[in-house]
Design a protein around this motif. Sequence first.
Motif, PDB file in Angstrom:
ATOM      1  N   THR A  28       0.876  -1.329  -0.034  1.00 60.72           N
ATOM      2  CA  THR A  28       0.012   0.178   0.078  1.00 60.72           C
ATOM      3  C   THR A  28       0.937   1.236   0.099  1.00 60.72           C
ATOM      4  N   ALA A  29       0.347   2.392  -0.176  1.00 56.88           N
ATOM      5  CA  ALA A  29       1.075   3.464  -0.147  1.00 56.88           C
ATOM      6  C   ALA A  29       1.712   3.720   1.362  1.00 56.88           C
ATOM      7  N   ARG A  30       1.084   3.267   2.473  1.00 59.14           N
ATOM      8  CA  ARG A  30       1.468   3.489   3.586  1.00 59.14           C
ATOM      9  C   ARG A  30       2.771   2.613   3.668  1.00 59.14           C
ATOM     10  N   ASP A  31       2.588   1.440   3.147  1.00 58.37           N
ATOM     11  CA  ASP A  31       4.022   0.432   3.339  1.00 58.37           C
ATOM     12  C   ASP A  31       4.977   0.940   2.694  1.00 58.37           C
ATOM     13  N   ILE A  32       4.893   1.668   1.335  1.00 56.62           N
ATOM     14  CA  ILE A  32       6.016   2.350   0.841  1.00 56.62           C
ATOM     15  C   ILE A  32       6.584   3.475   1.358  1.00 56.62           C
ATOM     16  N   ASP A  33       5.761   4.233   2.290  1.00 54.44           N
ATOM     17  CA  ASP A  33       6.077   5.308   3.069  1.00 54.44           C
ATOM     18  C   ASP A  33       7.176   4.782   4.341  1.00 54.44           C
ATOM     19  N   GLU A  34       6.631   3.532   4.735  1.00 56.20           N
ATOM     20  CA  GLU A  34       7.530   3.081   5.857  1.00 56.20           C
ATOM     21  C   GLU A  34       8.822   2.395   5.471  1.00 56.20           C
TER      22      GLU A  34
END
Length: 442
Positions: free
Chosen positions: A420-426
């Motif tokens: 997800t977009a949040r996974d990529i941020d992390e």
Amino acid sequence: MSTVFHRSPKQSLPIAVAGDGIEIIDSTGKRYIDASGGAAVSCLGHSNQRVIDAIKRQAQQLPYAHTSFFTTQPAEELADRLVAAAPQGLEHVYFVSGGSEAIEAALKLARQYFVEKGEPGRRHFIARRQSYHGNTLGALAIGGNAWRREPFLPMLIEAHHVSPCYAYREQRADETETEFAQRLADELEQKILELGADSVAAFVAETVVGATAGAVPPVREYFRKIRAVCDRYGVLLILDEIMSGMGRTGYLYACEEDGVAPDILTIAKGLGAGYQPIGAVLVSDRIYRAIVGGTGFFQHGHTYIGHATACAAALEVQRVIADDKLLPNVLARGEQLRGLLREHYAKHPHIGDVRGRGLFVGVELVSDRETKAPFDASLKLHAAIRREAFARGLLVYPMGGTVDGKIGDHVLLAPPFICTARDIDEIVSRLADAIDGALAAM
Ligand SMILES: Cc1ncc(COP(=O)(O)O)c(C=O)c1O
């Protein structure tokens, strides 16, 4: 003391006990985000229930049947599916158990094709420097990875190497992309002429270079120009998409983006997504017909080719990618990943290049951004980044020897397609911390 002969026996390894989406969990309960998919393998993460169920069903029904006696439904369906989406002319699929096996089969297939055609003089293979095609002897011989080849040189078959399409380091300042691509195509042509046009069997290249140089995509027009040179001299084009294929770049076959169709194409890794070991060689109808119309069979084979359970897993992986519309996600998340990294490292003195396609991304480290001078190899910066990332619960695939097999450092990222977009941020946040931590210790 473990009795397993591990890759790096001096290193003590945690025990992986479970998978949960994009994470692997060890026996202490620590979670690791798998931002490299192992080595660009685990495209669906580590707990896809549909693939697990497909494996269970096939294992209960029939785990394995030897391919000299039988075919199986999953092998037939998987081949149909791979061919339906394949580049023009690739109409047949030879299943194997992994990447190196796929390359060995591809080399022998090319050779047998010319023997069948009455051109037995064609025996040379040309590949590129800074490439990796596997660790078995034939694959290692054509690979252009200096440090992997070195100890085994006396055992390797003759192979020839030309320059890679590595724009960051090899494109000249006064050269356009088109001129760069043309210079490389001319170099291949010269090599073919030097060896004798009627003695060259094939040119082998990774569509997007993987582990050796870190997700290096070709410049536009490169493969079209290479294809034209191969065609001019009757040389086969073998594209190795063992790492870059099966959706990793946002296209099922990476070469779609380059507008070329090879004569032989190898895939593995993402094909079985780590749920089962499987690879495949896609073969043009022209080659297939020459072999079937000649000797009648491909003089090759291994015990596990076309393994029913492996094919069932890979078939379900392909269905999940289509049903869950994962390729558009690969493109979107890949843009996000490269965008965040470029933003974060816009002025960083030690990040020379952020590159790649889809969720196949490379970050190259340099000691001097202006001159592109790499770090001293003895510092082993790549190993420090790996350690720092691991400590922060992040799995990435750093490697040294980026420039010439000896010097240079990069980090390869190949996160699951389900990110997800949040996974990529992390991932970006943990990677940035890990790189800072490693650089601070240099
Ligand atoms: C481009 C490429 N070709 C071939 C191989 C060899 O595959 P395997 O390790 O499954 O034998 C690899 C593995 O990393 C690869 O990246």
